[in-house]
Write an enzyme that holds these catalytic residues in place. Structure first.
Site, mmCIF file in Angstrom:
data_model
loop_
_atom_site.group_PDB
_atom_site.id
_atom_site.type_symbol
_atom_site.label_atom_id
_atom_site.label_comp_id
_atom_site.label_asym_id
_atom_site.label_seq_id
_atom_site.Cartn_x
_atom_site.Cartn_y
_atom_site.Cartn_z
ATOM 1 N N ARG A 40 4.000 -2.092 5.279
ATOM 2 C CA ARG A 40 3.151 -0.958 5.654
ATOM 3 C C ARG A 40 1.707 -1.303 5.374
ATOM 4 O O ARG A 40 1.298 -1.458 4.232
ATOM 5 C CB ARG A 40 3.542 0.289 4.854
ATOM 6 C CG ARG A 40 2.665 1.496 5.216
ATOM 7 C CD ARG A 40 3.214 2.791 4.690
ATOM 8 N NE ARG A 40 2.961 2.965 3.275
ATOM 9 C CZ ARG A 40 3.474 3.937 2.528
ATOM 10 N NH1 ARG A 40 4.317 4.808 3.070
ATOM 11 N NH2 ARG A 40 3.196 4.015 1.251
ATOM 12 N N SER A 109 10.847 8.990 8.662
ATOM 13 C CA SER A 109 10.473 9.856 7.548
ATOM 14 C C SER A 109 10.735 11.313 7.920
ATOM 15 O O SER A 109 10.384 11.748 9.014
ATOM 16 C CB SER A 109 8.975 9.720 7.228
ATOM 17 O OG SER A 109 8.714 8.483 6.615
ATOM 18 N N LYS A 138 0.535 7.816 -1.179
ATOM 19 C CA LYS A 138 0.521 8.399 0.165
ATOM 20 C C LYS A 138 0.119 9.845 -0.029
ATOM 21 O O LYS A 138 0.810 10.613 -0.690
ATOM 22 C CB LYS A 138 1.922 8.280 0.779
ATOM 23 C CG LYS A 138 1.949 8.383 2.279
ATOM 24 C CD LYS A 138 3.272 7.856 2.851
ATOM 25 C CE LYS A 138 3.254 7.779 4.365
ATOM 26 N NZ LYS A 138 3.059 9.062 5.027
#
Lengths: 216, 216
Positions: A40, A109, A138
């Site tokens: 990511r 997600s 996040k």
């Protein structure tokens, strides 16, 4: 994808790697027991993202640990990764599946109980309940699920399921005890003084809970 | 792609559209004579980018004006755009060609004379000499080529070629007189009080120079 592949899921973040080389951290983590890796990277341009994906893919070759790419189906196709992880604001699942074909892994997600239920209509390979607890990693997430929310999500979902957000050696066992097939971690491994030992410890905690479930 | 398709190349920037709907601006521009459209959006998440690409593709259907996507091969594949425009830090050309196949348009930004020459080794559909003049639209560019640099680039390149950066009604004619097959513009159309009239005026200036070249 086998459900066991979700057990200890490493999500990368170069910015948290304490200046260490990402391939090195990932390889130590895999040696310690990581079962799945997601690259990511939100701040790399496409060319650098592909180059890093290619290096990670080469590093993971022969390990049996799949490499997923966050969001970017183009990067996944470019490096022939094992799949992608998409969020609710990424490419819609149906398009990602069409572009990647039936054999690639696609994880999704889910940030609300509604999304957990909606995902049952999709042929995703797993869902990541996000966040179990809020974190600094996040920040664009909705209200955390907590253990109780994770338990409800498990009951509602037909998919393999992991928890993400605030997962570490203090929380991973309880998350699995709530029915998760595994946990996804970022800083608990990427920022650990020893990513190998951190992964080994987490894996042992998770395996212990999975064993209880199998036996109990 | 025919060389004429480069004549008046509109590159979008929603932020410069004076609050107007991007599809409306693009359709007015196409009515005015735009021959090629590139959707360039750096701040949209993937889902929004795809949705906007789909809307633009639907708006352009039947116009004969191709739609290219900046950088994102995944978005181009998702909306079945006519191709992509890539920069030097985007996906390497060879990978983009492999993913998009032989029939899609792939354009490449060249920012130095070396890159102009290097692009001759690639089977790109066109090169965009960037920037001809420095602008506020794109700030991560190298030293501008100027008219003389554009002329040298034209002499060195085997590809259809357009200029981008500071192209407007005052500069487009001279750029084409330097040998460019067309000009790419952002604010000269997107921020124009009347995108239709601005496009019509630019197209007339460019066609006039192209006619001179054909006749002279």
């Amino acid at each position: 994808m086998k459900r066991e592949t979700l057990a200890l899921y490493l999500v990368t973040d170069r910015g948290l790697a304490l200046g260490r080389d990402l391939e090195t951290v990932v390889l130590q983590a895999v040696k310690g027991g990581v079962t799945l890796v997601q690259l990511r990277e939100k701040d790399l341009d496409t060319r650098e993202f592909i180059a890093l994906g290619q290096r990670l893919k080469a590093a993971l070759a022969g390990s049996g640990v799949p490499l997923l790419i966050n969001d970017r189906v183009d990067v996944a196709l470019a490096v022939d990764a094992d799949g992608v992880h998409i969020g609710q604001s990424d490419m819609p699942y149906e398009i990602a599946r069409r572009l990647l074909g039936p054999d690639k892994i696609i994880g999704l997600s889910v940030e609300t109980m509604d999304e957990v239920v909606e995902a049952n209509a999709l042929d995703v390979d797993y869902v990541a309940v996000s966040p179990v607890f809020s974190t600094n990693t996040k920040t664009d997430t909705l209200a955390p699920f907590g253990y109780e929310g994770l338990r409800r999500a498990r009951a509602l979902s037909r998919h393999p399921l992991c928890g993400i957000g605030g997962m570490n050696a203090a929380t991973a066992g309880q998350a699995v005890a709530c029915g998760a097939d595994g946990v996804a971690v970022v800083s608990a491994i990427v920022s650990a003084p020893d990513p190998y030992l951190a992964s080994k410890n987490l894996k042992s905690i998770i395996d212990n809970e999975l064993d209880k479930r199998r036996l109990g």
